[in-house]
Each structure stands twice: as structure tokens, then as C-alpha cells.
Design a protein around this motif. Sequence first.
Motif, PDB file in Angstrom:
ATOM      1  N   UNK A 281       7.164   0.398   9.429  1.00 18.77           N
ATOM      2  CA  UNK A 281       7.801   0.967  10.613  1.00 18.77           C
ATOM      3  C   UNK A 281       6.977   2.073  11.270  1.00 18.77           C
ATOM      4  N   UNK A 282       5.803   2.367  10.706  1.00 18.07           N
ATOM      5  CA  UNK A 282       4.925   3.343  11.355  1.00 18.07           C
ATOM      6  C   UNK A 282       4.484   2.784  12.700  1.00 18.07           C
ATOM      7  N   UNK A 283       4.614   3.584  13.725  1.00 15.34           N
ATOM      8  CA  UNK A 283       4.298   3.130  15.079  1.00 15.34           C
ATOM      9  C   UNK A 283       2.809   2.809  15.194  1.00 15.34           C
ATOM     10  N   UNK A 284       2.512   1.574  15.581  1.00 18.70           N
ATOM     11  CA  UNK A 284       1.126   1.105  15.644  1.00 18.70           C
ATOM     12  C   UNK A 284       0.352   1.678  16.824  1.00 18.70           C
ATOM     13  N   UNK A 290      -2.657   3.312   9.842  1.00 16.58           N
ATOM     14  CA  UNK A 290      -2.987   2.848   8.496  1.00 16.58           C
ATOM     15  C   UNK A 290      -3.054   4.011   7.515  1.00 16.58           C
ATOM     16  N   UNK A 291      -3.545   5.155   7.973  1.00 14.50           N
ATOM     17  CA  UNK A 291      -3.617   6.322   7.103  1.00 14.50           C
ATOM     18  C   UNK A 291      -2.224   6.814   6.737  1.00 14.50           C
ATOM     19  N   UNK A 292      -1.312   6.804   7.719  1.00 19.83           N
ATOM     20  CA  UNK A 292       0.063   7.195   7.414  1.00 19.83           C
ATOM     21  C   UNK A 292       0.672   6.258   6.374  1.00 19.83           C
ATOM     22  N   UNK A 293       0.406   4.966   6.537  1.00 16.02           N
ATOM     23  CA  UNK A 293       0.940   3.988   5.583  1.00 16.02           C
ATOM     24  C   UNK A 293       0.372   4.213   4.182  1.00 16.02           C
ATOM     25  N   UNK A 294      -0.933   4.482   4.095  1.00 12.02           N
ATOM     26  CA  UNK A 294      -1.548   4.757   2.794  1.00 12.02           C
ATOM     27  C   UNK A 294      -0.871   5.940   2.120  1.00 12.02           C
ATOM     28  N   UNK A 295      -0.637   6.985   2.889  1.00 16.50           N
ATOM     29  CA  UNK A 295       0.012   8.187   2.358  1.00 16.50           C
ATOM     30  C   UNK A 295       1.416   7.855   1.836  1.00 16.50           C
ATOM     31  N   UNK A 296       2.188   7.167   2.644  1.00 17.84           N
ATOM     32  CA  UNK A 296       3.553   6.826   2.252  1.00 17.84           C
ATOM     33  C   UNK A 296       3.588   5.976   0.989  1.00 17.84           C
TER      34      UNK A 296
END
Length: 467
Positions: A281-284, A290-296
Motif C-alpha cells: 500500500x506504499x504509494x508508488x 521500495x525503500x519504505x517497503x524494505x523498512x516495513x
Amino acid sequence: MLTFRDKGLSRRGFLRVGGLPIAGMMGLPEWLAAQDATAGGFGTGKSVVFLFMQGGPSQIETFDPKMEAPQGNRSATGEIPTSIPGVTFGSTFPKLARLAKQLSVVRSFTTGTGAHDIKPVVGKETAGATLGSFYSRFAGINREDTGLPNNVTLYPRAVVPDANAPIKKFGDLESTGTLGGAYAPFAIGSGGEAESGGSATGDMELVMPRSRLDDRRHLLGQLNDLRRTMDKVGGIGDLDRFQQQAFDVVFGGVSDAFDLSQEDPRTIARYDTAALFDSSKVDKRWNNHRLYSDHMNSIGKLMLMARRLCERGCGFVTVSTGFVWDMHADNNNATMQEGLGYVGAPFDHAVSAFIEDIYERGLSEKVLLVCCGEMGRNPKMNSKGGRDHWGRIAPLMFSGGGLNMGQVIGESTRDGGEPRTDPYGNSDLIATIMNTLLDLPKLRAEVGIPQEIADVLFGGRTIRGLM
């Protein structure tokens, strides 16, 4: 990754573990031998987990909300009361707010510049070497009883196989400055592809990405293959004590420490941020999505891995989930409000799980958690809802380590842009960490410590009220 290389298991062969850079041809057995001859027993037996908030976290949306300030200055996420009367945090941190009596925050900390680099972990105050390398220089590269490295760096790929490689153009969390490659951290998740080569009569090499360590069966299979190969070329019976210890790094404590499957599933679930936050759901529209997703997906398990390492005696663990705290609200980075949802909420969950865990396990006197980044953020938000670089003040949080918890140290100005009370800088943070980890009075009495190393160890003052 784990890499074993040898030529007939001779003393000229070398073992490389976790991507440790080799200084000249010195291998791990030689490092252990050198350490045995020179180790001074300067460690206190405590450990530090340095969670580096790379990108520059906002002091206002984290631990100093400034809700009395005008719109555009005060916290974009609001505030939440903590368990310390009269103290509030940014509202993205409800779990940390409840644990405020088990942590201390510094509101008058400054890193000095708004540059994207990796101070205070590596910078001029550390003579270009990571803090963990300074620690291992005096406490030992590896634990002699288990072979476990004393200096470890964890990246998202340690637990998320397809995570981005670490961004090193702003600084290298594996840097050793002039200390030498022998003091580089055991770096897990730094990148690299699996490969094997050589033969029983020539060079043999096994390279394993850290992601596979979560698959215990694969790990054991690979290690058993390597053991059989070693048996064919003469076995391990003829290894001297230091070569045997180096071998045990792979076959003993290291593989166990990184094997999360040995944890109670309830503990894994307690830490796991990937199960709680939907990275899809991270806004593309943000280039750094991608960095936010890695962190999460990674921060929870990385903190669990850090706890496992410290519990087994590792002295210094650096954790970085990547370049995620840079919230300009531009093409690359989210707004403060949206970004704190991607970054702050998983941070709140993972760090809270870690703090609760070390207290419940009786480790709060032994393990010190430090959380900060390379700078803070501009006290006035920009027109797009982000905050830009700011070096005059930055958030800083501690928990455990036998230090005094449950307090706010120092004050900032009304807008949260500068220290209002006595400021603390990078050297003071370093002094606080080193005084926790090392017997500095004993070290000060040593003869022959190079001046640049002495400047790192003794160049600051401990933060008042913590020790």
C-alpha cells in the motif's frame, strides 16, 4: 554471506566470514591469533545496538512535537502523552510513549551539519571508522569462547532476500578508517550472489547470501557439504587453535545466532513488522517506495536478530534499514505525515518489542539501544508538507544499558530548531557509548594509543544524567 576459502587448509589459506574485508592476506585465523596476543580485556561485558535512522529523522514528529508552535512548525502527526507526566511524543509512537519510563530522550542533541552522511556512526569524530570497529579494536574481534563476532552490521537483506542493496554513496557503515580491515564489521545483507567453485585439490569457495540463513535446512546442507569437502582435503584435526576457532565461526555460534527459526514463533510474531504493515500500500508515486517497503518488512526481524546477537555476547550491532527518514515531499520522498506512517509506525512497533524483550529477559542492564540519524529536519515544513535537511538539532533516544531511564534531557527552542539548553554533539554521544562498552580509565592508562584513536575515545563528555 558466508565465504570459506582455503588452499589445502594451509596457514596461508584464509577464511572470510560475512564479507569481512581482508587486510593484505591476513585471514580470520591470523586475526584471532593476533587478538589473542594483544587483547587487553577492556570490555565491560555490555552490548550496544545502534539503530541508525538513515536519512535524517525529524526531531519534531518523533520526540519533541512542539504543539504550541504555529501550523507548519508543530508536529504534522500531532502528539500523544507518554507515561512520563507532561511529556509527549509524536503520535506515530504510541507504543514507545507507553514505554517512556524505560527510555530516555535528548532534546538538545545536534549532529552539526545537515549533510547526508552517516555521522555519528562514521564521521570525523570517529576518524572515519564505524563505532563498532573502535569497540572491537579494544574488546576483541571475536568472542574467544564462541567465535561470535563482536562487531556486526545488519541490513534489510539479512531478512528480506529481495531488499535493495545498502546505499553507500553517502558513507559506508563497514568503514574502518585507519584501524585496518581486520576490524571491519561482520556485515550481513550487504549484497552479493551465491556462487561456488574450486575443488578438493584447488581453491574451494562457498558464498551464501544472508537471506538463506532463514532457511535452516539449506544452511545446514551447505555447511555439511563444506565439512565433507574439508574432510576430503585432510579434515580439521590438524588445524591449530585459531584456525579451529575460525572454523567454529561458521559451524558454531554464528549460524545459530542468525537462525531466527530457533525463536519461539510467538516471539517472531511479536517483532514481525512485515505481518502488521502492508508494504503493497506504499504509494508508488514516491521514487523511494521500495525503500519504505524494505523498512516495513525488515525492521522487526532485524531488531530480533540484534537481540539474539547481544544475548550471545556480541558487543556492537549496527542496524540500518536504509535511506528512509528523508521526507522532503519531493519526487523521491513522502510528506512528513505520510512518511511517518511508512517509517515511524514500524519503527515504533519494532523498537518497542525490542525494549520490552530486553527488560523481560533481564538484559536491560547489559544491552544499550541507541536510536538517531545523521541530522534532524527543518523546524518549518516546506510548501509540499515535507521537512528539509537541518543539522542544528536532531532526535536521540536511549534505552537500557544500565543507564538512567525515564527522563527527557535538555530542551530545544520554541520552534524545535536549536538546543535551548546545553547542547550535546556527536563526540558526547560517542563518549556515552564508549563509556558503556569499555573500561576507559583502564584504557587511558595504556601507553601507545595513537592520538586519533584517543581523540575518539576521550574527545567527548558523557551525556549528563544518563550515567
